[in-house]
Every structure is written in structure tokens, then in C-alpha cells.
Write a protein that holds these residues in place. Structure first.
Motif, PDB file in Angstrom:
ATOM      1  N   TYR A 140       0.824  -1.209   0.000  1.00 48.80           N
ATOM      2  CA  TYR A 140       0.000   0.000   0.000  1.00 48.80           C
ATOM      3  C   TYR A 140       0.861   1.263   0.000  1.00 48.80           C
ATOM      4  O   TYR A 140       0.469   2.280  -0.570  1.00 48.80           O
ATOM      5  CB  TYR A 140      -0.928   0.000   1.216  1.00 48.80           C
ATOM      6  N   GLY A 141       2.016   1.205   0.640  1.00 50.50           N
ATOM      7  CA  GLY A 141       2.845   2.398   0.770  1.00 50.50           C
ATOM      8  C   GLY A 141       3.363   2.919  -0.551  1.00 50.50           C
ATOM      9  O   GLY A 141       3.425   4.135  -0.769  1.00 50.50           O
ATOM     10  N   VAL A 142       3.717   2.024  -1.482  1.00 49.62           N
ATOM     11  CA  VAL A 142       4.336   2.489  -2.725  1.00 49.62           C
ATOM     12  C   VAL A 142       3.370   3.344  -3.541  1.00 49.62           C
ATOM     13  O   VAL A 142       3.784   4.259  -4.266  1.00 49.62           O
ATOM     14  CB  VAL A 142       4.867   1.297  -3.552  1.00 49.62           C
ATOM     15  N   GLY A 143       2.069   3.092  -3.438  1.00 50.89           N
ATOM     16  CA  GLY A 143       1.096   3.942  -4.110  1.00 50.89           C
ATOM     17  C   GLY A 143       1.086   5.348  -3.529  1.00 50.89           C
ATOM     18  O   GLY A 143       0.941   6.338  -4.266  1.00 50.89           O
ATOM     19  N   ILE A 144       1.253   5.434  -2.208  1.00 53.78           N
ATOM     20  CA  ILE A 144       1.339   6.741  -1.557  1.00 53.78           C
ATOM     21  C   ILE A 144       2.606   7.466  -1.986  1.00 53.78           C
ATOM     22  O   ILE A 144       2.610   8.685  -2.181  1.00 53.78           O
ATOM     23  CB  ILE A 144       1.283   6.561  -0.033  1.00 53.78           C
ATOM     24  N   PHE A 145       3.705   6.724  -2.160  1.00 51.38           N
ATOM     25  CA  PHE A 145       4.954   7.338  -2.589  1.00 51.38           C
ATOM     26  C   PHE A 145       4.787   8.007  -3.952  1.00 51.38           C
ATOM     27  O   PHE A 145       5.283   9.126  -4.183  1.00 51.38           O
ATOM     28  CB  PHE A 145       6.078   6.297  -2.680  1.00 51.38           C
ATOM     29  N   ILE A 146       4.089   7.323  -4.878  1.00 51.75           N
ATOM     30  CA  ILE A 146       3.880   7.887  -6.214  1.00 51.75           C
ATOM     31  C   ILE A 146       3.129   9.211  -6.122  1.00 51.75           C
ATOM     32  O   ILE A 146       3.544  10.230  -6.695  1.00 51.75           O
ATOM     33  CB  ILE A 146       3.103   6.892  -7.105  1.00 51.75           C
ATOM     34  N   ALA A 147       2.001   9.190  -5.388  1.00 45.18           N
ATOM     35  CA  ALA A 147       1.179  10.404  -5.295  1.00 45.18           C
ATOM     36  C   ALA A 147       1.948  11.546  -4.630  1.00 45.18           C
ATOM     37  O   ALA A 147       1.902  12.696  -5.084  1.00 45.18           O
ATOM     38  CB  ALA A 147      -0.098  10.096  -4.517  1.00 45.18           C
ATOM     39  N   THR A 148       2.679  11.235  -3.553  1.00 52.59           N
ATOM     40  CA  THR A 148       3.384  12.276  -2.806  1.00 52.59           C
ATOM     41  C   THR A 148       4.507  12.897  -3.621  1.00 52.59           C
ATOM     42  O   THR A 148       4.637  14.132  -3.700  1.00 52.59           O
ATOM     43  CB  THR A 148       3.948  11.690  -1.499  1.00 52.59           C
ATOM     44  N   LEU A 149       5.336  12.080  -4.257  1.00 51.68           N
ATOM     45  CA  LEU A 149       6.470  12.606  -5.017  1.00 51.68           C
ATOM     46  C   LEU A 149       6.016  13.332  -6.279  1.00 51.68           C
ATOM     47  O   LEU A 149       6.648  14.299  -6.707  1.00 51.68           O
ATOM     48  CB  LEU A 149       7.424  11.465  -5.377  1.00 51.68           C
ATOM     49  N   SER A 150       4.919  12.889  -6.848  1.00 52.87           N
ATOM     50  CA  SER A 150       4.382  13.583  -8.015  1.00 52.87           C
ATOM     51  C   SER A 150       3.895  14.978  -7.646  1.00 52.87           C
ATOM     52  O   SER A 150       4.175  15.961  -8.354  1.00 52.87           O
ATOM     53  CB  SER A 150       3.251  12.763  -8.628  1.00 52.87           C
TER      54      SER A 150
ATOM     55  N   GLY B  90       5.008   8.490 -14.862  1.00 50.08           N
ATOM     56  CA  GLY B  90       5.557   7.329 -15.557  1.00 50.08           C
ATOM     57  C   GLY B  90       6.832   6.819 -14.914  1.00 50.08           C
ATOM     58  O   GLY B  90       7.008   5.617 -14.703  1.00 50.08           O
ATOM     59  N   GLY B  91       7.751   7.739 -14.584  1.00 45.02           N
ATOM     60  CA  GLY B  91       8.995   7.325 -13.941  1.00 45.02           C
ATOM     61  C   GLY B  91       8.776   6.759 -12.553  1.00 45.02           C
ATOM     62  O   GLY B  91       9.429   5.783 -12.156  1.00 45.02           O
ATOM     63  N   LEU B  92       7.862   7.355 -11.811  1.00 46.89           N
ATOM     64  CA  LEU B  92       7.557   6.855 -10.473  1.00 46.89           C
ATOM     65  C   LEU B  92       6.919   5.469 -10.543  1.00 46.89           C
ATOM     66  O   LEU B  92       7.236   4.585  -9.738  1.00 46.89           O
ATOM     67  CB  LEU B  92       6.633   7.833  -9.754  1.00 46.89           C
ATOM     68  N   SER B  93       6.020   5.274 -11.504  1.00 44.17           N
ATOM     69  CA  SER B  93       5.399   3.963 -11.678  1.00 44.17           C
ATOM     70  C   SER B  93       6.434   2.915 -12.070  1.00 44.17           C
ATOM     71  O   SER B  93       6.368   1.756 -11.639  1.00 44.17           O
ATOM     72  CB  SER B  93       4.297   4.032 -12.736  1.00 44.17           C
ATOM     73  N   ALA B  94       7.408   3.319 -12.884  1.00 42.26           N
ATOM     74  CA  ALA B  94       8.477   2.390 -13.259  1.00 42.26           C
ATOM     75  C   ALA B  94       9.286   1.961 -12.035  1.00 42.26           C
ATOM     76  O   ALA B  94       9.701   0.801 -11.919  1.00 42.26           O
ATOM     77  CB  ALA B  94       9.388   3.035 -14.298  1.00 42.26           C
ATOM     78  N   ALA B  95       9.503   2.892 -11.096  1.00 40.91           N
ATOM     79  CA  ALA B  95      10.225   2.545  -9.874  1.00 40.91           C
ATOM     80  C   ALA B  95       9.441   1.529  -9.043  1.00 40.91           C
ATOM     81  O   ALA B  95      10.022   0.598  -8.465  1.00 40.91           O
ATOM     82  CB  ALA B  95      10.491   3.808  -9.050  1.00 40.91           C
ATOM     83  N   VAL B  96       8.115   1.683  -8.988  1.00 43.52           N
ATOM     84  CA  VAL B  96       7.285   0.725  -8.240  1.00 43.52           C
ATOM     85  C   VAL B  96       7.325  -0.636  -8.919  1.00 43.52           C
ATOM     86  O   VAL B  96       7.418  -1.681  -8.244  1.00 43.52           O
ATOM     87  CB  VAL B  96       5.845   1.252  -8.121  1.00 43.52           C
ATOM     88  N   THR B  97       7.246  -0.653 -10.250  1.00 44.73           N
ATOM     89  CA  THR B  97       7.353  -1.926 -10.964  1.00 44.73           C
ATOM     90  C   THR B  97       8.697  -2.591 -10.680  1.00 44.73           C
ATOM     91  O   THR B  97       8.779  -3.810 -10.461  1.00 44.73           O
ATOM     92  CB  THR B  97       7.188  -1.698 -12.472  1.00 44.73           C
TER      93      THR B  97
END
Length: 408
Positions: A34-44, A52-59
Motif C-alpha cells: 500500500y505504501g508504494v502507491g502513496i509514494f507515487i502520489a506524494t512525489l508527483s 511514468g517514472g515513479l510507476s516504473a520505480a514501483v514496478t
């Protein structure tokens, strides 16, 4: 003079292991899932970094975990559960600091590698390995209770992350969560999770005596290459891999699917409903699950429930009650798709192979579902939201049929 006994009577330690694994699951899923989704939203939002780059990091986070989790049984044998779990907690904490303080987007790659390692060493296959020495007949209930920490991680950790980020900023929030993780999990790993029944003079399930040895010695555990050629493993792994791909794709896009009708706050509450029903579904299934091949029937029923949930989401239109019904039905499957694979493996594979089979299956599942958010996003862009939900429904139905086919 009464005969002395080497071990004084004491409560069954296995339930302490379940409680500690429950706490570990709260942190593991609260950070690694669950945390990695929060990381994407926060850093964006805070740094303007591209989605796209943040999603690639989660992948990358999930792919690293998929590569490492297959090796987990080997590390448990070589270093022990306590040391391996502590290494996972340390990797999580270091990776969190990387996510929180990276000055450039490209530095998220090493951070994602570390959190991926933490997710591999502290999540599903690890928790299953912790409980195997302590439970056999009662393993479904024990696993259900331990894995419920994953649902609590979604319910509790998401608002905790939001509160920390709003009050102290993302960087400080990652340090606080990492320090709390180490303060809690480090001692639990040594004092509880890494212990064995023989240390307490106890037996699996808390029984008074050990079960009689089988008439013939058990077959030796096969290596990963042999398992990958086993039709039972191939069929079971494929069924859950495509089912989890559908589940991950829907979970990732659920808020954006619901928000046009329910609003952002309502969509958030609906996602919480998914988590609540995941917890309820897993608990009920854990206590009522039958033995042997009937566990495959429970898995097929789980996929059928998710098909019904996806159908409700697809047909809801502007009807909030149908959307909520779809979330509830879908949520029941979210809980069971985590706990059922190791329980089916327990019923169908040799005891010496269970840990390796579960870890290898999780690696394959994770490698596939890491691509689900991207796949569903492309489907929505190229076709429509209805097409994406239809894809999930078709995959869930196929998984339900596949899981019933058990090669002889």
C-alpha cells in the motif's frame, strides 16, 4: 521422588508466532504494497516528478522482490528466519530513506531495490515459512489470522502515512516509519518469529505428543527446476498468477473508477470497504476451509466471487449501491487470494517442499502482477474503462476454471 521434566508446562508458543507475524504483515504491506502507491502520489505532487517514472520505480520494486523471494527458503536454511527477517527490516528502512530523500528521480532505482528486498523477506512466503513449524492441522486458521495483518496494514498504515507526511513532510515520514519498523520487528524476529517448537518442548498445533512418523520416509524435496516441470505446480501457479494480475490491475485503478460516481472521499471509503471484506473473507475461509482437494473448490469459489464483483462494477453505471456491492464481493477475493495458495500447496505437495513451492509461486505471481497497473492503464487509454474491467472478469473466470484442473 517425582520424575523431573526438561520443560515446564507453558502456553503454546505458536500463537505468539501468529501474533508477531500479524504485526510483521502490518508493516510489510503498509510499506511494500500500500505504501508504494502513496509514494507515487506524494512525489508527483510535492516534487513534480513524472508519474511514468515513479510507476516504473514501483514496478522495479516488485520485480526485484520477485527475483529474490524464490531464494528465500535457501536463505532461511542458511541464515535462519530471525536473521533473514532482520535483514528484510533493515532493507525496508534503508529503502524508505532512499524514497524519502532522493534528490533526483533516477536515485529511486536503488531505493526501490532495497524496498523490494524488504518486501521479499518479510511478506507472504516469509510469513508462511514462520508458521510451518508450528501448525499443520490448524494452519488455515493460523495463516488467516497472520495474513489479516496485511489488511490492517492497508486500513491503518495509509492514514498513518498521510498524517506523518502532512505534519513533517515525506522525508521525515519515511525515517519515522523505518525507525518504528526496526524497533518493533528486530526484537520480534529473534524472540518470537525465529523460534522452533523443540526449544519449548512443544509440538505442532499445540498437541501433547508428536504425531507418529509416516510408514515410509518422505521423498526428498525437489529443486526449483524440477518443480517448474511439475504439471501440478504449473497449473496452480498459472491460475493464481492470472487471478492476481486481474486483482492488482483493478486495485490500482479502483479509486479512479469509483471517483466519478462516489467522489474522491467516497471512493476512498469504498476502497476501505474492499480491505474490510478482505479481512472478513480470509478469516471465515481460514476457519472453515476443508482439507485436501476441496481447497481447490474454495479457490474456484473465490474467483467466482471476484467475477461477480467485477460484473457489478461493470454494470453499475451511476448506481452507488452496485459499486459498493462490487467492492465488497471483490474484497472477499482479495483476502483469499493471499492465503489460499500456500494452503493448497500444503495439501498437495510433500511437507519438505512446501516452503520452496510457495516462494517460487510467489515469485512468478509477483513478476506478472507487477505489470498489471501498466497493462490496465494502457487498456483504459486504448479502449475504455469497461474494456479494462471486462479483461479482469475474463481473467478471473479463466483462473477459476484452471484451479479446478488438477493433473494426476
Amino acid at each position: 521422588m517425582p520424575a523431573s521434566t526438561p520443560f515446564p508446562p507453558q502456553p503454546f508458543h505458536g500463537w505468539r508466532v501468529v501474533a508477531a507475524a500479524f504485526i510483521l504483515a502490518i508493516f510489510a504491506w503498509g510499506i511494500g504494497f500500500y505504501g508504494v502507491g502513496i509514494f507515487i502520489a506524494t512525489l508527483s505532487q510535492s516534487r513534480g516528478w513524472p508519474i511514468g517514472g515513479l510507476s516504473a520505480a514501483v514496478t522495479f520494486h516488485f520485480l526485484v522482490s520477485a527475483a529474490l523471494v524464490a531464494l528465500l527458503p535457501d536463505w532461511h536454511r542458511r541464515f535462519g528466519i530471525a536473521a533473514t527477517t532482520r535483514a528484510g527490516a533493515a532493507a525496508f528502512a534503508l529503502g524508505l530513506a532512499g524514497w524519502g530523500w532522493a534528490p533526483h528521480p533516477w536515485l529511486l532505482a536503488p531505493a526501490a531495490a532495497l524496498t523490494g528486498m524488504g518486501w521479499a523477506l518479510c511478506s507472504g512466503a516469509a510469513i508462511n515459512a514462520m508458521l510451518i513449524p508450528w501448525f499443520d492441522r490448524r494452519r488455515p486458521a493460523a495463516l488467516a489470522m497472520a495474513y489479516n495483518g496485511a489488511s490492517v496494514g492497508g486500513i491503518a498504515m495509509a492514514p498513518f502515512w498521510a498524517w506523518l507526511i502532512a505534519g513533517w513532510g515525506f522525508g521525515t515520514a519515511t525515517l519515522v516509519v523505518g525507525a518504528l519498523l526496526l524497533a518493533v520487528v528486530w526484537p520480534l524476529a529473534g524472540l518470537v518469529l525465529g523460534r522452533r517448537p523443540a526449544e519449548f518442548g512443544q509440538h505442532p498445533d499445540g498437541e501433547a505428543t508428536a504425531r507418529p512418523a509416516p510408514a515410509k520416509p518422505p521423498a526428498p524435496a525437489r529443486d526449483r527446476a524440477a518443480l517448474l516441470r511439475d504439471p501440478r505446480f504449473i497449473g496452480l501457479s498459472a491460475a493464481f498468477a492470472i487471478g492476481l494480475f486481474a486483482q492488482m490491475g483493478l486495485v490500482t485503478h479502483l479509486v479512479s473508477l469509483l471517483a466519478p460516481v462516489l467522489g474522491v472521499q467516497g471512493a476512498g471509503l469504498a476502497v476501505s470497504l474492499v480491505t474490510v471484506f478482505a479481512l472478513l473473507g480470509r478469516t471465515v475461509t481460514g476457519w472453515l476451509l476443508p482439507a485436501g482437494e476441496k481447497r481447490r473448490l474454495a479457490a474456484a469459489a473465490t474467483f467466482a466471487t471476484q467475477v461477480a464483483g467485477s460484473l457489478a462494477l461493470m454494470l453499475a453505471g451511476g448506481e452507488p449501491w452496485l459499486l459498493l456491492l462490487g467492492c465488497a464481493l471483490f474484497g472477499i477475493g482479495v483476502g483469499n487470494l493471499l492465503s489460499l495458495p500456500p494452503l493448497i500447496v500444503q495439501a498437495e505437495f510433500a511437507p519438505a517442499e512446501v516452503g520452496r513451492v510457495v516462494a517460487l509461486m510467489q515469485a512468478i505471481n509477483q513478476a506478472l502482477y507487477a505489470l498489471a497497473p501498466l497493462g490496465f492503464g494502457l487498456m483504459r487509454d486504448a479502449a475504455s474503462t469497461t474494456a479494462a474491467i471486462s479483461l479482469a472478469l475474463i481473467l478471473q473466470a479463466a483462473a477459476g476454471v484452471m484451479v479446478l484442473r488438477r493433473p494426476g
